[in-house]
Design a protein around this motif. Structure first.
Motif, short mmCIF file in Angstrom:
data_model
loop_
_atom_site.label_atom_id
_atom_site.label_comp_id
_atom_site.label_asym_id
_atom_site.label_seq_id
_atom_site.Cartn_x
_atom_site.Cartn_y
_atom_site.Cartn_z
N ARG A 16 0.95 -1.18 -0.02
CA ARG A 16 -0.08 0.03 -0.07
C ARG A 16 0.94 1.28 -0.08
O ARG A 16 2.20 1.26 0.23
N ALA A 17 0.22 2.14 -0.42
CA ALA A 17 1.29 3.30 -0.47
C ALA A 17 1.90 3.89 0.71
O ALA A 17 3.13 4.43 0.53
N HIS A 18 1.30 3.73 1.75
CA HIS A 18 1.67 4.27 3.40
C HIS A 18 2.91 3.37 3.42
O HIS A 18 3.79 3.77 4.42
N MET A 40 -1.73 -4.35 -10.09
CA MET A 40 -1.65 -3.66 -8.48
C MET A 40 -2.81 -3.01 -8.25
O MET A 40 -3.49 -3.14 -7.16
N PHE A 41 -3.38 -2.47 -9.08
CA PHE A 41 -4.58 -1.67 -9.03
C PHE A 41 -5.83 -2.84 -8.54
O PHE A 41 -6.67 -2.72 -7.49
N GLN A 42 -5.79 -3.89 -9.08
CA GLN A 42 -6.89 -4.83 -8.69
C GLN A 42 -6.68 -5.32 -7.13
O GLN A 42 -7.49 -5.49 -6.56
N VAL A 43 -5.50 -5.46 -6.61
CA VAL A 43 -5.33 -5.85 -5.50
C VAL A 43 -5.54 -4.94 -4.54
O VAL A 43 -6.25 -5.06 -3.48
N PRO A 72 -6.44 3.12 -6.13
CA PRO A 72 -5.39 3.00 -6.83
C PRO A 72 -4.64 4.16 -7.54
O PRO A 72 -3.57 4.52 -7.50
N TRP A 73 -5.70 5.00 -7.79
CA TRP A 73 -5.03 6.16 -8.63
C TRP A 73 -4.48 7.16 -7.55
O TRP A 73 -3.43 7.74 -7.91
N GLU A 74 -5.29 7.27 -6.47
CA GLU A 74 -4.67 8.39 -5.41
C GLU A 74 -3.50 7.61 -4.89
O GLU A 74 -2.30 8.40 -4.52
N SER A 116 -14.71 4.03 1.23
CA SER A 116 -13.87 4.05 2.30
C SER A 116 -13.01 5.43 2.59
O SER A 116 -12.48 5.43 3.30
N GLY A 117 -13.22 6.27 1.51
CA GLY A 117 -12.43 7.49 1.79
C GLY A 117 -10.94 7.54 1.26
O GLY A 117 -10.37 6.61 0.59
N SER A 118 -10.39 8.69 1.46
CA SER A 118 -9.12 9.03 1.02
C SER A 118 -7.92 8.14 1.47
O SER A 118 -8.20 7.67 2.65
N VAL A 119 -6.97 7.63 0.74
CA VAL A 119 -5.82 6.59 1.06
C VAL A 119 -4.93 7.53 1.83
O VAL A 119 -4.72 6.83 2.93
N SER A 120 -4.96 8.93 1.72
CA SER A 120 -3.97 9.73 2.77
C SER A 120 -4.29 9.77 4.05
O SER A 120 -3.63 9.86 4.99
N ARG A 121 -5.63 9.85 3.98
CA ARG A 121 -6.27 9.82 5.62
C ARG A 121 -6.57 8.80 6.44
O ARG A 121 -6.31 8.70 7.42
N LYS A 122 -6.79 7.55 5.71
CA LYS A 122 -6.61 6.27 6.28
C LYS A 122 -5.71 5.47 6.72
O LYS A 122 -5.63 4.40 7.23
N SER A 123 -4.52 5.78 6.04
CA SER A 123 -3.24 4.98 6.04
C SER A 123 -2.51 5.48 6.88
O SER A 123 -2.01 6.67 6.84
#
Length: 486
Positions: A23-25, A49-52, A61-63, A441-448
């Motif tokens: 994951r990004a984080h 990777m987008f699928q997973v 996956p775009w964020e 689920s919201g933004s990746v940057s907020r939840k990770s």
């Protein structure tokens, strides 16, 4: 020679060892160091990777891609694409594949490597032109396989054709199962070098049998000066050779490079800690084995086979399935063992073992492959296997079937509402339920978070319990904890 490196830590390293679950984080604390290392290209992502990320974590996956690219502003980033598919083993219309290209470029991807294991050259050339028209670089691939059909002359002919395409700056040579031996490399790699002329070759060899560094040395000996590697915790085993190890080899052989080696240790420290924290595999060299030369499965496929057998309570039959995989590969005409054909062969082998009746059950994709819908077969399917495949209930349907080619407008109209290119690609590739869950689920940057609150609490409590210390701190990649007494 002066040797350049392409980093595979974030893409094929984590694909081979973590199953694309990075994951990004989990990468963010290392991005600055990777960016400053000085890689020619950082291989970053692909539709798999987008699928997973979507299905497993409900991460946009775009964020996630934006976070990674923004964390490496000084690096050129790359994505992978197949010529007629994106997610899974099925087909994608050209309109979808072309939209993937344009949307990746919009998000900052500057390079693509593309491949077609059946070497349908007009189809590969079409995609190369689409990528160049979108303003990105393209590296068409020579995918290696150990078969009687694919000799040095075959690969050299394809490399010569690829290198002649306008706009192609490098030719990518990949050994996905890691079965290229140093002995074969001594004849194959010079043949490819001669065929490509002034167009440089990138060498990408998985270290499945532990021989990839020796193959890289053979590549260096014949003038190949672009190597694919990964940070040590994300290297070796089914992954690529370690950057650290190849730098030491370069030094001993008298070659030079421009990597800032001070950046390597922080990257390795971070991913080692992250792998341990997440329960993921760390890359270690495999003991040498002859088995991979028989089944030729890419590293990730072995884990998939184990999972499939476990579902049927047949884990102890793995060796039998691997033996069956070798037979099926030969019967299906010796396809190069990379996605999707390694999956076709592996799944058919599992079905043959589970049912106890070979080719009694044949997936649609194997039937489509047998009919030539994925491209020209390297050689005809063995007659007995072909008889059973073409006797399958769906075989007649696919005999005259053609790959659908709807326009992008027709695809958009099918959703019944206006959606972004990014959402369209996700909804076309995955279920609406999966995409809806990801959006909700919201933004990746907020939840990770790089480290969970539980870990922070545990470290803090440990330090607080040290009776002789009035103040202490712990620093890990992406985390700093300080505690003290009043």
């Amino acid at each position: 020679m002066h040797v350049q490196f392409i980093d595979q830590t974030l893409r094929d390293g984590q694909q081979s060892l973590w199953g694309l679950r990075m994951r990004a984080h989990q990468a963010t604390p290392a991005l600055g160091h990777i960016d400053r290392t000085g890689f020619r290209v950082v291989d970053l992502t692909g539709a798999g990777m987008f699928q997973v990320l979507t299905r497993t974590f409900a991460d946009d996956p775009w964020e996630s891609t934006d976070i990674l690219i923004n964390g490496m502003p000084g690096s050129g980033t790359r994505a992978a694409l197949r010529t007629i598919s994106v997610v899974g083993m099925g087909f994608a219309p050209d309109a979808i594949i072309d939209l993937w290209v344009r949307t990746f470029v919009k998000h900052g991807i500057k390079s693509f490597w593309i491949y077609d294991c059946l070497y349908d050259m007009p189809v590969m050339k079409r995609l190369a032109d689409v990528i160049l028209d979108a303003g990105a670089d393209v590296a068409p691939a020579i995918m290696y396989g150990l078969t009687p059909v694919h000799d040095d002359a075959f690969f050299a002919e394809k490399a010569r054709e690829i290198s002649s395409w306008p706009g192609v700056k490098t030719v990518y040579v990949e050994d996905a199962p890691g079965v290229l031996t140093p002995e074969r490399a001594r004849t194959l790699l010079p043949a490819l070098q001669q065929a490509t002329g002034e167009t440089p070759i990138e060498l990408h060899v998985h270290n499945t049998t532990g021989l990839a560094p020796l193959v890289y040395i053979e590549g260096l000996n014949c003038g190949i000066d672009i190597l694919h590697t990964a940070s040590r915790p994300m290297a070796n085993g089914p992954s690529l050779p370690a950057t650290e190890d190849m730098i030491e080899i370069l030094d001993m052989l008298g070659h030079t490079h421009s990597l800032d080696t001070k950046q390597l240790e922080p990257v390795a420290d971070h991913f080692e800690a992250e792998a341990i924290r997440s329960g993921y595999e760390l890359g270690v060299p495999n003991p040498y084995s002859l088995r991979p030369y028989q089944h030729q499965l890419p590293g990730g496929m072995t884990g998939t086979l184990k999972s499939q057998l476990a579902q049927h309570g047949m884990e102890e039959r793995l060796n039998e399935v691997l033996q069956e995989t070798m037979l099926v590969r030969e019967e299906l005409g010796e396809p190069i063992m990379a996605t999707p054909f390694s999956q076709f062969v592996g799944i058919q082998a599992v079905l043959n073992i589970v049912t106890g009746d070979r080719y009694a059950v044949v997936p649609d994709e194997v039937i489509q492959y047998a009919h030539g819908h994925y491209g020209p077969l390297a050689r005809p399917i063995e007659p007995e296997a072909a008889d059973r495949i073409f006797a399958a209930p769906r075989a007649k349907h696919f005999a005259t079937w053609e790959r659908p080619q709807p326009t992008l407008k027709e695809i958009r109209d099918g959703f019944g509402r206006q959606i972004s290119d990014e959402e369209l690609l996700l909804r076309w590739s995955m279920s609406d339920a999966e995409v809806d869950r990801t959006i909700a689920s919201g933004s990746v940057s907020r939840k990770s978070r790089a480290y969970t609150p539980d870990l922070v609490r545990e470290v803090s409590e440990l330090l607080a319990g040290a009776k002789r210390l009035r103040r202490a701190s712990v620093q890990l990649p992406g985390l700093s904890v300080s505690v003290g007494r009043q």
